[in-house]
Write an enzyme that holds these catalytic residues in place. Structure first.
Site, PDB file in Angstrom:
ATOM      1  N   GLY A 123      -0.893   3.660  13.848  1.00 24.57           N
ATOM      2  CA  GLY A 123      -0.978   2.293  13.888  1.00 24.57           C
ATOM      3  C   GLY A 123      -1.815   1.579  12.603  1.00 24.57           C
ATOM      4  N   THR A 125      -0.418  -0.975   9.816  1.00 26.95           N
ATOM      5  CA  THR A 125       0.069  -1.997   9.173  1.00 26.95           C
ATOM      6  C   THR A 125       0.270  -3.100  10.146  1.00 26.95           C
ATOM      7  OG1 THR A 125       1.347  -0.639   7.869  1.00 26.95           O
ATOM      8  CG2 THR A 125       2.156  -3.013   7.839  1.00 26.95           C
ATOM      9  N   THR A 131      -0.283  -5.089   2.871  1.00 21.53           N
ATOM     10  CA  THR A 131      -0.601  -3.944   2.127  1.00 21.53           C
ATOM     11  C   THR A 131      -2.340  -3.878   2.191  1.00 21.53           C
ATOM     12  OG1 THR A 131       1.271  -3.605   0.789  1.00 21.53           O
ATOM     13  CG2 THR A 131      -0.792  -2.470   0.138  1.00 21.53           C
ATOM     14  N   GLU A 245      -0.474  12.661   3.770  1.00 20.59           N
ATOM     15  CA  GLU A 245       0.758  11.873   3.843  1.00 20.59           C
ATOM     16  C   GLU A 245       1.764  11.661   2.876  1.00 20.59           C
ATOM     17  OE1 GLU A 245       0.572   7.738   4.915  1.00 20.59           O
ATOM     18  OE2 GLU A 245       1.814   7.968   6.632  1.00 20.59           O
TER      19      GLU A 245
HETATM   20  C1  LIG Z   1      10.761   2.007   8.504  1.00 18.60           C
HETATM   21  C2  LIG Z   1       9.373   1.905   8.059  1.00 18.60           C
HETATM   22  C3  LIG Z   1       8.194   2.596   8.755  1.00 18.60           C
HETATM   23  C4  LIG Z   1       6.996   2.373   8.536  1.00 18.60           C
HETATM   24  N1  LIG Z   1       6.038   3.088   9.361  1.00 18.60           N
HETATM   25  C5  LIG Z   1       4.839   2.834   9.438  1.00 18.60           C
HETATM   26  C6  LIG Z   1       4.055   3.439  10.470  1.00 18.60           C
HETATM   27  O1  LIG Z   1       4.393   4.319  11.273  1.00 18.60           O
HETATM   28  N2  LIG Z   1       2.723   2.936  10.503  1.00 18.60           N
HETATM   29  C7  LIG Z   1       2.209   2.102   9.655  1.00 18.60           C
HETATM   30  O2  LIG Z   1       0.866   1.691   9.758  1.00 18.60           O
HETATM   31  N3  LIG Z   1       2.975   1.372   8.940  1.00 18.60           N
HETATM   32  C8  LIG Z   1       4.380   1.590   8.509  1.00 18.60           C
HETATM   33  N4  LIG Z   1       5.374   1.207   7.815  1.00 18.60           N
HETATM   34  C9  LIG Z   1       4.558   0.175   6.904  1.00 18.60           C
HETATM   35  C10 LIG Z   1       4.540   0.557   5.565  1.00 18.60           C
HETATM   36  O3  LIG Z   1       3.408   1.541   5.247  1.00 18.60           O
HETATM   37  C11 LIG Z   1       4.421  -0.883   4.694  1.00 18.60           C
HETATM   38  O4  LIG Z   1       5.579  -1.608   4.763  1.00 18.60           O
HETATM   39  C12 LIG Z   1       4.186  -0.706   3.310  1.00 18.60           C
HETATM   40  O5  LIG Z   1       2.958  -0.054   3.070  1.00 18.60           O
HETATM   41  C13 LIG Z   1       4.330  -2.153   2.525  1.00 18.60           C
HETATM   42  O6  LIG Z   1       3.563  -2.897   3.061  1.00 18.60           O
HETATM   43  P1  LIG Z   1       4.106  -4.256   3.562  1.00 18.60           P
HETATM   44  O7  LIG Z   1       5.443  -4.147   4.128  1.00 18.60           O
HETATM   45  O8  LIG Z   1       3.200  -4.910   4.396  1.00 18.60           O
HETATM   46  O9  LIG Z   1       4.503  -5.084   2.231  1.00 18.60           O
HETATM   47  P2  LIG Z   1       3.470  -6.236   1.699  1.00 18.60           P
HETATM   48  O10 LIG Z   1       2.018  -6.036   1.571  1.00 18.60           O
HETATM   49  O11 LIG Z   1       3.829  -7.604   2.179  1.00 18.60           O
HETATM   50  O12 LIG Z   1       4.060  -6.375   0.082  1.00 18.60           O
HETATM   51  C14 LIG Z   1       5.548  -6.671  -0.246  1.00 18.60           C
HETATM   52  C15 LIG Z   1       5.694  -6.178  -1.544  1.00 18.60           C
HETATM   53  O13 LIG Z   1       4.898  -7.009  -2.506  1.00 18.60           O
HETATM   54  C16 LIG Z   1       4.168  -5.866  -3.451  1.00 18.60           C
HETATM   55  N5  LIG Z   1       2.885  -6.217  -3.630  1.00 18.60           N
HETATM   56  C17 LIG Z   1       1.900  -6.684  -2.593  1.00 18.60           C
HETATM   57  N6  LIG Z   1       0.880  -6.823  -3.251  1.00 18.60           N
HETATM   58  C18 LIG Z   1       0.829  -6.916  -4.331  1.00 18.60           C
HETATM   59  C19 LIG Z   1       0.005  -6.610  -5.704  1.00 18.60           C
HETATM   60  N7  LIG Z   1      -1.257  -7.040  -5.591  1.00 18.60           N
HETATM   61  N8  LIG Z   1       0.736  -6.560  -6.817  1.00 18.60           N
HETATM   62  C20 LIG Z   1       1.789  -6.168  -7.092  1.00 18.60           C
HETATM   63  N9  LIG Z   1       2.619  -6.158  -5.955  1.00 18.60           N
HETATM   64  C21 LIG Z   1       2.200  -6.488  -4.635  1.00 18.60           C
HETATM   65  C22 LIG Z   1       4.458  -4.722  -2.743  1.00 18.60           C
HETATM   66  O14 LIG Z   1       4.266  -3.655  -3.562  1.00 18.60           O
HETATM   67  C23 LIG Z   1       5.483  -4.997  -1.930  1.00 18.60           C
HETATM   68  O15 LIG Z   1       6.736  -4.401  -2.711  1.00 18.60           O
HETATM   69  C24 LIG Z   1       6.523   1.367   7.902  1.00 18.60           C
HETATM   70  C25 LIG Z   1       7.370   0.446   6.994  1.00 18.60           C
HETATM   71  C26 LIG Z   1       8.655   0.757   7.248  1.00 18.60           C
HETATM   72  C27 LIG Z   1       9.514  -0.225   6.614  1.00 18.60           C
END
Ligand SMILES: Cc1cc2nc3c(=O)[nH]c(=O)nc-3n(C[C@H](O)[C@H](O)[C@H](O)COP(=O)(O)OP(=O)(O)OC[C@H]3O[C@@H](n4cnc5c(N)ncnc54)[C@H](O)[C@@H]3O)c2cc1C
Length: 387
Positions: A123, A125, A131, A245
Site C-alpha cells: 500500500g 499510492t 507518483t 519489483e
Molecule cells: C491496475 C493497477 C494496479 C496497481 N497496483 C498498485 C499496488 O498494488 N500498490 C500501489 O501502491 N500502487 C498500485 N498502483 C498504482 C501505480 O503504481 C500508479 O498508478 C502509477 O505509479 C502512476 O501513478 P498515478 O496513477 O498516481 O499517476 P500520476 O502520478 O497522477 O501521473 C499521471 C500521468 O502523468 C505523468 N506525470 C506525472 N508527473 C509527471 C512529471 N513530473 N513529468 C512527466 N510526466 C508526469 C505520469 O507519468 C502519468 O502518466 C496500481 C495501479 C494500477 C492502475
C-alpha cells in the site's frame, strides 16, 4: 514457438510451463468476464513452491536469486496466464527480509513460504499524491503500544486476497520532517484483523482483471511491534524493494511479448487469404520480426538488470530501463498481434484481446514511463529536474 535467447533455469521454465498448461485460456476468460480472483492458479503455484523462490532456505523458501523468479514470471506470461494476481507474494516479503527484525522474519517468512499466509498487498499510492510519494498523507499516530492509522490509499491490488499488507504511511508530517522523504514508516497490517475494525476495502473495476482496490483507514489500530525497521525511514525501505519489483514486472512483459509473437507468427503462417498465407506478405511478416528484435533486446536488458541485482550491485537505472524497454516491446507486440489476427484479434476466444488489455498496464504501473525517462534524464544524464 520463438526461441528464447535466455535459457537460464531451464528446469524451472519447463516445470512452470507444465503447471500453466493446466490453466488454459478458458480458465482465464471465465475469471476475466466476472473479474474474479484466480484462486486455484495461485494455490497451485504456491504449492509447487514457485512463489517462495526468493525466500532464503533458512526461512523455508528455495533461496534462489532474482533470475529464477524472472524465469517463473516470464513463463507464466508466455503461457497466456497472468502472474499479476500473486507476483507480489514473491517480492513484497523483501521488505521484511531486508529491514525487519529477526522476530518478524521468524514469525512471517516461513508461513509466507509455505503459503499459509499471503503477503501480496503493497500500500503506497494515494489519490492526491500520485507518483509524488513524499506527498502521501495517510498518517499513523503513535499511542502507547499501538499506531492509529487514518487516511486513504488507491490502486492497492490483491488487498482482498492477502493476509498481510506492507503499508507506507507518514509518522511525521511532511512539513515537520527534515527532508520530504523523511518521516514515513512501514507497517505490517494484518488484514484479517483490520477489515471491519478500521479498514474498509472497496474494489475498483478496471479494464483488466487485477483485483485492485481502494482502502479507507478510520482509526485502524496497528501494534507497534508491526513497525518494520526504524520509524521515519520507510521511504528508503520501499525504494529498496522497487528494483526487484521492476525487474520482475519487466520479466512478465517479456513473457507477454513472447506470447504475442508466438501467436502472431503462428497465425500468419496458418491464415490463408488471397490464396496464400498472410505471413508471406512482408507487410504482415516484418512487424512481427521487428517485435522479435525489440523483445530480444529488452530481454537482454532484463537479464542484465537481474544479474546486477543478484550480485548486490546498484541497479536502479538498469531496472528502470529494463522495465521501460520490456513494457514497450510487449505493447508493440500486442498491437501487431491484434493487427495480424484481423477481426479475430477482437474475439475473446483467441485470448489476444485479454492479453492486450493486461500488458497495457505495465507502461503505467508500477512506475510510469515518464518517470523512468525523468530518472534517466536527471540522474544519468545530469539534466535539470522538472519537479
Ligand atoms: C491496475 C493497477 C494496479 C496497481 N497496483 C498498485 C499496488 O498494488 N500498490 C500501489 O501502491 N500502487 C498500485 N498502483 C498504482 C501505480 O503504481 C500508479 O498508478 C502509477 O505509479 C502512476 O501513478 P498515478 O496513477 O498516481 O499517476 P500520476 O502520478 O497522477 O501521473 C499521471 C500521468 O502523468 C505523468 N506525470 C506525472 N508527473 C509527471 C512529471 N513530473 N513529468 C512527466 N510526466 C508526469 C505520469 O507519468 C502519468 O502518466 C496500481 C495501479 C494500477 C492502475
Amino acid at each position: 514457438m520463438t526461441d528464447a535467447p535466455s535459457t537460464s533455469h531451464p528446469e524451472i521454465r519447463e516445470a512452470v510451463r507444465k503447471l500453466c498448461a493446466g490453466f488454459p485460456g478458458e480458465y482465464w476468460r471465465a475469471l476475466d468476464r466476472d473479474r474474479t480472483y484466480p484462486t486455484e492458479f495461485v494455490r497451485t503455484l504456491t504449492e509447487a513452491g514457485f512463489l517462495s523462490v526468493l525466500i532464503p532456505e533458512a526461512y523455508g523458501g528455495s533461496g534462489l536469486g532474482l533470475s529464477a523468479a524472472t524465469a517463473v514470471l516470464e513463463e507464466i506470461h508466455r503461457s497466456g496466464c497472468n502472474g499479476g494476481a500473486c507476483h507480489a507474494q514473491m517480492y513484497t516479503m523483501g521488505t521484511i527480509l531486508k529491514h525487519g527484525s529477526e522476530a518478524q522474519k521468524q514469525r512471517y517468512l516461513p508461513r509466507i513460504a509455505s503459503g499459509e499466509i499471503r503477503l501480496q498487498a503493497f500500500g503506497v499510492t494515494e489519490p492526491t499524491a500520485g507518483t509524488d510519494t513524499t506527498r502521501i498523507s495517510t498518517f499513523a499516530r503513535r499511542e502507547g503500544d499501538k499506531y492509529v492509522v487514518n487516511g486513504q490509499k488507491i490502486w492497492i491490488s490483491r488487498a482482498e486476497h492477502s493476509d498481510l499488507m506492507v503499508l507506507l504511511c507518514r509518522t511525521t508530517p511532511r512539513e515537520s520532517a527534515a527532508r520530504p522523504s523523511d518521516g514515513m514508516s512501514v507497517l505490517l497490517v494484518d488484514m484479517r484483523q483490520a477489515v471491519g475494525a478500521g479498514l474498509t476495502i472497496r474494489p475498483i473495476r478496471t479494464m483488466l482483471n487485477h483485483a485492485t482496490t481502494e482502502l479507507f483507514f478510520d482509526n485502524l489500530e496497528v501494534p507497534v511491534e508491526n513497525l518494520v525497521g526504524e520509524e521515519g525511514k520507510g521511504f528508503k525501505y520501499i525504494l529498496d524493494g522497487m528494483n526487484a519489483e521492476r525487474i520482475l514486472i519487466a520479466a512478465e512483459c517479456i513473457g507477454d511479448g513472447r506470447f504475442f509473437i508466438d501467436r502472431s507468427s503462428a497465425y500468419a503462417r496458418e491464415r490463408s487469404v488471397f490464396g496464400r498465407s498472410i505471413g508471406e506478405n512482408q507487410g504482415v511478416q516484418f512487424p512481427i520480426a521487428r517485435n522479435y528484435v525489440q523483445l530480444t533486446a529488452a530481454a537482454l536488458a532484463v537479464e542484465h538488470a537481474a544479474a546486477l541485482f543478484e550480485e548486490g550491485k546498484p541497479c536502479g537505472t538498469e531496472a528502470n530501463m529494463a522495465k521501460m524497454l520490456a513494457s514497450e516491446a510487449s505493447w508493440a507486440a500486442a498491437d501487431t498481434c491484434i493487427q495480424t489476427h484481423g477481426g479475430f484479434g477482437f474475439a475473446e476466444e483467441y485470448d489476444v484481446e485479454r492479453k492486450f488489455r493486461e500488458t497495457r498496464l505495465y507502461q503505467v504501473a508500477p512506475i510510469s514511463t515518464n518517470l523512468i525517462l525523468s530518472h534517466v534524464g536527471t540522474h544519468v544524464l545530469g539534466m535539470p529536474k522538472s519537479f
